[in-house]
Design a protein around this motif. Structure first.
Motif, PDB file in Angstrom:
ATOM      1  N   TYR A 157     -17.149 -55.117 -87.484  1.00 19.07           N
ATOM      2  CA  TYR A 157     -18.032 -56.169 -86.979  1.00 19.07           C
ATOM      3  C   TYR A 157     -19.420 -55.987 -87.575  1.00 19.07           C
ATOM      4  O   TYR A 157     -19.948 -54.888 -87.624  1.00 19.07           O
ATOM      5  CB  TYR A 157     -18.118 -56.095 -85.450  1.00 19.07           C
ATOM      6  N   LYS A 158     -20.001 -57.089 -88.054  1.00 16.18           N
ATOM      7  CA  LYS A 158     -21.354 -57.038 -88.604  1.00 16.18           C
ATOM      8  C   LYS A 158     -22.299 -57.789 -87.678  1.00 16.18           C
ATOM      9  O   LYS A 158     -21.958 -58.847 -87.153  1.00 16.18           O
ATOM     10  CB  LYS A 158     -21.400 -57.700 -89.985  1.00 16.18           C
ATOM     11  N   THR A 159     -23.486 -57.252 -87.537  1.00 16.24           N
ATOM     12  CA  THR A 159     -24.507 -57.924 -86.736  1.00 16.24           C
ATOM     13  C   THR A 159     -25.181 -59.009 -87.579  1.00 16.24           C
ATOM     14  O   THR A 159     -25.022 -59.066 -88.800  1.00 16.24           O
ATOM     15  CB  THR A 159     -25.577 -56.924 -86.267  1.00 16.24           C
ATOM     16  N   ASN A 183      -8.967 -54.425 -91.713  1.00 14.08           N
ATOM     17  CA  ASN A 183      -9.904 -55.091 -90.812  1.00 14.08           C
ATOM     18  C   ASN A 183     -11.321 -54.710 -91.177  1.00 14.08           C
ATOM     19  O   ASN A 183     -11.655 -53.529 -91.274  1.00 14.08           O
ATOM     20  CB  ASN A 183      -9.640 -54.709 -89.355  1.00 14.08           C
ATOM     21  N   GLU A 184     -12.143 -55.712 -91.386  1.00 11.54           N
ATOM     22  CA  GLU A 184     -13.560 -55.477 -91.665  1.00 11.54           C
ATOM     23  C   GLU A 184     -14.270 -55.159 -90.355  1.00 11.54           C
ATOM     24  O   GLU A 184     -14.006 -55.792 -89.334  1.00 11.54           O
ATOM     25  CB  GLU A 184     -14.182 -56.726 -92.296  1.00 11.54           C
TER      26      GLU A 184
END
Length: 113
Positions: free
Chosen positions: A80-82, A77-78
């Motif tokens: 979370y990116k803003t 799982n990557e």
């Protein structure tokens, strides 16, 4: 409190229904799937049905495979990116400075009008 003529302990569709009223069920087979945590799932499939290569484990949610010795690995799982993180991937600091300077110049030009 329920009335005196209520039927208790039954549900809709319950009754003395047997195979003759429902029709006969297809012959079934149970297949074992193993997840990375060692859990075994045994869903049943019709004999004619094609069985899938993987099946999600009902206990931990990881995918399970047919080989107990080599179950599928857990998916990575990557995080979370803003929005800012995605922008920084596409633009360098120099590009950002140039875009900021251009936007500020436009705003200053509007103020002078």
């Amino acid at each position: 409190m329920a009335g005196g003529n209520a039927i208790r302990g039954t549900r809709v569709g319950a009754g003395p229904m047997g195979e003759s009223e429902r029709g006969e069920s297809a012959p079934r087979q149970r297949v074992s799937y193993w997840c990375a945590n060692g859990h075994e799932s045994r869903p049943s499939f019709a004999l004619e049905a094609e069985r899938p290569e993987s099946w999600d484990c009902p206990r931990c949610g990881l995918p399970g495979g047919l080989d107990e010795q080599a179950p599928p690995k857990a998916p990575r799982n990557e995080p979370y990116k803003t929005h800012l993180a995605y922008v920084k991937e596409r633009r360098s600091d120099e590009d950002g400075e140039a875009i900021l300077a251009e936007a500020l110049a436009k705003l200053r030009a509007k103020r002078e009008l």
